[in-house]
Design an enzyme around this catalytic site. Structure first.
Site, PDB file in Angstrom:
ATOM      1  N   ASP A  41      14.537  50.379  20.862  1.00 19.82           N
ATOM      2  CA  ASP A  41      14.698  49.857  19.568  1.00 19.82           C
ATOM      3  C   ASP A  41      15.499  49.025  19.488  1.00 19.82           C
ATOM      4  O   ASP A  41      16.201  48.603  20.545  1.00 19.82           O
ATOM      5  CB  ASP A  41      15.140  51.094  18.737  1.00 19.82           C
ATOM      6  CG  ASP A  41      16.136  51.884  19.396  1.00 19.82           C
ATOM      7  OD1 ASP A  41      16.831  51.575  20.274  1.00 19.82           O
ATOM      8  OD2 ASP A  41      16.353  53.168  19.265  1.00 19.82           O
TER       9      ASP A  41
ATOM     10  N   ASN B 270      21.301  64.077  14.037  1.00 17.22           N
ATOM     11  CA  ASN B 270      20.252  64.791  13.032  1.00 17.22           C
ATOM     12  C   ASN B 270      18.898  64.948  13.718  1.00 17.22           C
ATOM     13  O   ASN B 270      18.060  65.301  13.123  1.00 17.22           O
ATOM     14  CB  ASN B 270      20.252  63.884  11.869  1.00 17.22           C
ATOM     15  CG  ASN B 270      19.816  62.583  12.278  1.00 17.22           C
ATOM     16  OD1 ASN B 270      19.501  62.094  13.279  1.00 17.22           O
ATOM     17  ND2 ASN B 270      19.488  61.557  11.261  1.00 17.22           N
TER      18      ASN B 270
ATOM     19  N   HIS C  11      17.381  62.741  15.681  1.00 21.21           N
ATOM     20  CA  HIS C  11      16.700  61.565  15.779  1.00 21.21           C
ATOM     21  C   HIS C  11      16.396  61.120  17.168  1.00 21.21           C
ATOM     22  O   HIS C  11      17.278  61.437  18.128  1.00 21.21           O
ATOM     23  CB  HIS C  11      17.014  60.523  15.026  1.00 21.21           C
ATOM     24  CG  HIS C  11      18.264  59.658  15.547  1.00 21.21           C
ATOM     25  ND1 HIS C  11      19.411  59.608  14.719  1.00 21.21           N
ATOM     26  CD2 HIS C  11      18.586  58.858  16.470  1.00 21.21           C
ATOM     27  CE1 HIS C  11      20.134  58.955  15.265  1.00 21.21           C
ATOM     28  NE2 HIS C  11      19.716  58.507  16.428  1.00 21.21           N
TER      29      HIS C  11
ATOM     30  N   GLU D  66      14.076  58.885  12.190  1.00 18.06           N
ATOM     31  CA  GLU D  66      14.965  59.597  11.530  1.00 18.06           C
ATOM     32  C   GLU D  66      14.059  60.828  11.380  1.00 18.06           C
ATOM     33  O   GLU D  66      12.813  61.074  11.258  1.00 18.06           O
ATOM     34  CB  GLU D  66      15.328  59.111  10.533  1.00 18.06           C
ATOM     35  CG  GLU D  66      16.333  57.660  10.771  1.00 18.06           C
ATOM     36  CD  GLU D  66      17.611  58.136  11.167  1.00 18.06           C
ATOM     37  OE1 GLU D  66      17.822  59.224  11.647  1.00 18.06           O
ATOM     38  OE2 GLU D  66      18.578  57.184  11.420  1.00 18.06           O
TER      39      GLU D  66
END
Length: 241
Positions: A67, A136, A138, A143
């Site tokens: 990313d 979380n 990810h 996400e």
């Protein structure tokens, strides 16, 4: 999913570096999928040390990072392209032309993502994909969502991710609100996957990834379906097992 217990961050880093170096030694022209963030730094430092001793060469390796922040140029210190050069590439013998990161400077999200998908597919997808995991759940910048993502796409970052990444900026306000990221489907094309995790703040995410239901609400949980997924995590990250 194979789980390898590490004592602490340093032990996790050495164990992860062992797996990566073995991949490169056995297949010198390996395609590696790489990750950024603070978690992989120890593994990169160990690989650099082994390279400098002459134990492993990256001369034939090609890499594809997960990313990049949208809106950052390669030479901006907060970009992941800059991070990879500073933390890893500049200290090993990899050819710069063999390293790839999504082009965050391209404002045309559709074009930037399509081009990166083309590059990753042309390379045959990674032999080994290194992943961290967010608080979380990810992976990359995928996400929690109602569906699993497919190819490289532009994502709106959650506030928890922005806050977690703000340590690399002067303040949370400076963190870009969007990023280009490989999709979950692209990540799952890798022939083997290595997830690393350290710290009690990752404990719930690691538990949900390994033991929870497979759901896009925890993107990493899909790795339960991968035939060759390894998790290397320290005692704190595995404290809920």
């Amino acid at each position: 999913m194979r789980i390898i217990h590490a004592k602490n961050y340093d032990d996790m880093s050495r164990k992860a570096a062992n797996i990566i170096s073995a991949q490169v030694i056995l297949k010198p022209d390996s395609v590696l999928g790489l990750a950024t963030g603070t978690t992989p730094i120890g593994a990169y430092q160990q690989l650099i040390a082994w390279h400098q001793k002459g134990d492993v060469s990256f001369a034939e390796v090609s890499t594809y990072n997960l990313d990049e922040y949208r809106g950052l140029k390669h030479d901006e210190p907060q970009s992941y392209h800059y991070f990879m050069n500073e933390q890893f590439f500049s200290s090993i013998d990899i050819k710069p032309a063999h390293t790839h990161v999504p082009d965050g400077s391209n404002p045309d999200a559709e074009a930037a993502c399509a081009e990166y998908d083309r590059l990753v597919e042309a390379a045959g997808y990674p032999d080994l994909q290194l992943l961290g995991i967010g608080n979380n759940g990810h992976i990359g910048f995928n996400e929690p969502d109602s569906v699993f993502s497919k190819g490289t796409h532009c994502v709106d970052l959650t506030e928890s991710t922005i806050e977690a990444n703000s340590r690399l900026f002067n303040s949370p306000d400076e963190v870009p609100r969007q990023a280009y990221t490989m999709g979950v489907q692209t990540i799952m094309q890798a022939r083997s996957i290595l997830v690393i995790a350290s710290g009690s703040n990752k404990a719930q995410a690691v538990f949900d990834m390994c033991k929870g239901p497979v759901t896009p609400a925890c993107p990493a949980s899909i790795l339960q379906l991968h035939p060759h997924a390894i998790v290397v995590a320290d005692e704190d990250a595995l404290s809920l097992f």
